[in-house]
Design a protein around this motif. Structure first.
Motif, mmCIF file in Angstrom:
data_model
loop_
_atom_site.group_PDB
_atom_site.id
_atom_site.type_symbol
_atom_site.label_atom_id
_atom_site.label_comp_id
_atom_site.label_asym_id
_atom_site.label_seq_id
_atom_site.Cartn_x
_atom_site.Cartn_y
_atom_site.Cartn_z
ATOM 1 N N PHE A 29 0.784 -1.289 -0.189
ATOM 2 C CA PHE A 29 -0.044 -0.100 0.172
ATOM 3 C C PHE A 29 0.888 1.264 0.092
ATOM 4 O O PHE A 29 2.084 1.121 0.315
ATOM 5 N N ILE A 55 -6.825 -0.482 6.203
ATOM 6 C CA ILE A 55 -6.349 0.345 5.293
ATOM 7 C C ILE A 55 -7.303 1.570 5.263
ATOM 8 O O ILE A 55 -8.544 1.340 4.896
ATOM 9 N N HIS A 61 -3.913 0.268 -2.805
ATOM 10 C CA HIS A 61 -3.323 -0.918 -2.265
ATOM 11 C C HIS A 61 -3.407 -2.271 -2.998
ATOM 12 O O HIS A 61 -4.312 -2.147 -4.082
#
Length: 252
Positions: A29, A55, A61
């Motif tokens: 990411f 995330i 990502h």
């Protein structure tokens, strides 16, 4: 995701939690501050059974399945009443966090009531904040010569070839392989090979094999050597890992 499946680079308008139930992923990411700088310095992490990856919304990502993998994806509304961290984080999953995540998927109307769900999500946010960051050594290389070695070790992790023998099979010199490992993984070839064996052994723990059988199949000469090396990476013994993070099995 079947082994080697690539979930290519993408973003979500909501936050996401990736939590493997079986198998493991290697994810990369771009942290928000780097994205703004256009620096392309992606961070890569391994996400096994006892970890999760948080995330933040709009974070680019990508994930690759190291083995056949099943995972839960939790999507969290950034405009909701619960606030979440602003930075990506690979977290160690405690038994408590695991049960908390599973409750979010429980179809019991009690847990889906707005006040109960908000309470669960608030606790989840707090747990992400205080969770121990989980840094497992990376496995999947980008160089084709290391990739050929990785593919062979995936199929047969107990292969006992020297660095010179691997160099011959990969079509490179010993020095080149050592340099490539230092560049890609910041470690020696021997340590990278050991990490491959240890991380891949997680899939064997989800079987009925004994710890001794798993140690031998993973290329270790004894279960004590395997247990010592395993604990160095995962912070707990293979038996404890199996008990806490995988399906219940008979005692080893």
């Amino acid at each position: 995701m079947p082994s080697h499946y690539i979930d290519d680079r993408h973003t979500h308008p909501w936050h996401q939690i990736i939590f493997p139930l079986t198998g493991l992923l290697q994810s990369e990411f771009t942290p928000p501050e780097i994205e703004k700088e256009k620096d392309n310095e992606d961070r890569r992490v391994i996400v096994p059974h006892n970890a999760m990856l948080f995330i933040p919304a709009n974070t680019a990502h990508k994930s690759v399945a190291v083995t056949d993998t099943q995972f839960l994806a939790v999507y969290l509304n950034p405009a909701g009443v619960v606030t979440y961290p602003t930075q990506p984080k690979s977290c160690r999953v405690t038994p408590f966090i695991k049960e908390l995540i599973l409750l979010l998927f429980d179809e019991n109307p009690h847990y889906q009531a707005e006040n109960i769900l908000t309470g669960l999500l608030t606790v989840l946010s707090d747990q992400i904040d205080i969770a121990t960051t989980y840094e497992i050594p990376l496995l999947i290389p980008s160089d084709r010569r290391l990739q050929s070695i990785f593919t062979q070790l995936q199929k047969q992790p107990d292969l006992k070839l020297s660095l010179a023998e691997w160099a011959t099979k990969a079509g490179a010199s010993e020095r080149t392989l050592s340099r490539l490992c230092a560049k890609e993984f910041h470690q020696s070839f021997a340590l990278w090979r050991q990490n491959i064996r240890l991380v891949l052994s997680l899939r064997l723990l989800d079987s009925g094999r004994s710890i001794q059988e798993i140690a031998l199949e993973s290329g270790y000469t004894s279960d004590s050597a395997y247990i010592h090396a395993f604990k160095g990476i995962f912070g707990l013994t293979p038996s404890r890992y199996r008990r806490d993070h995988l399906s219940p099995r008979a005692d080893d």
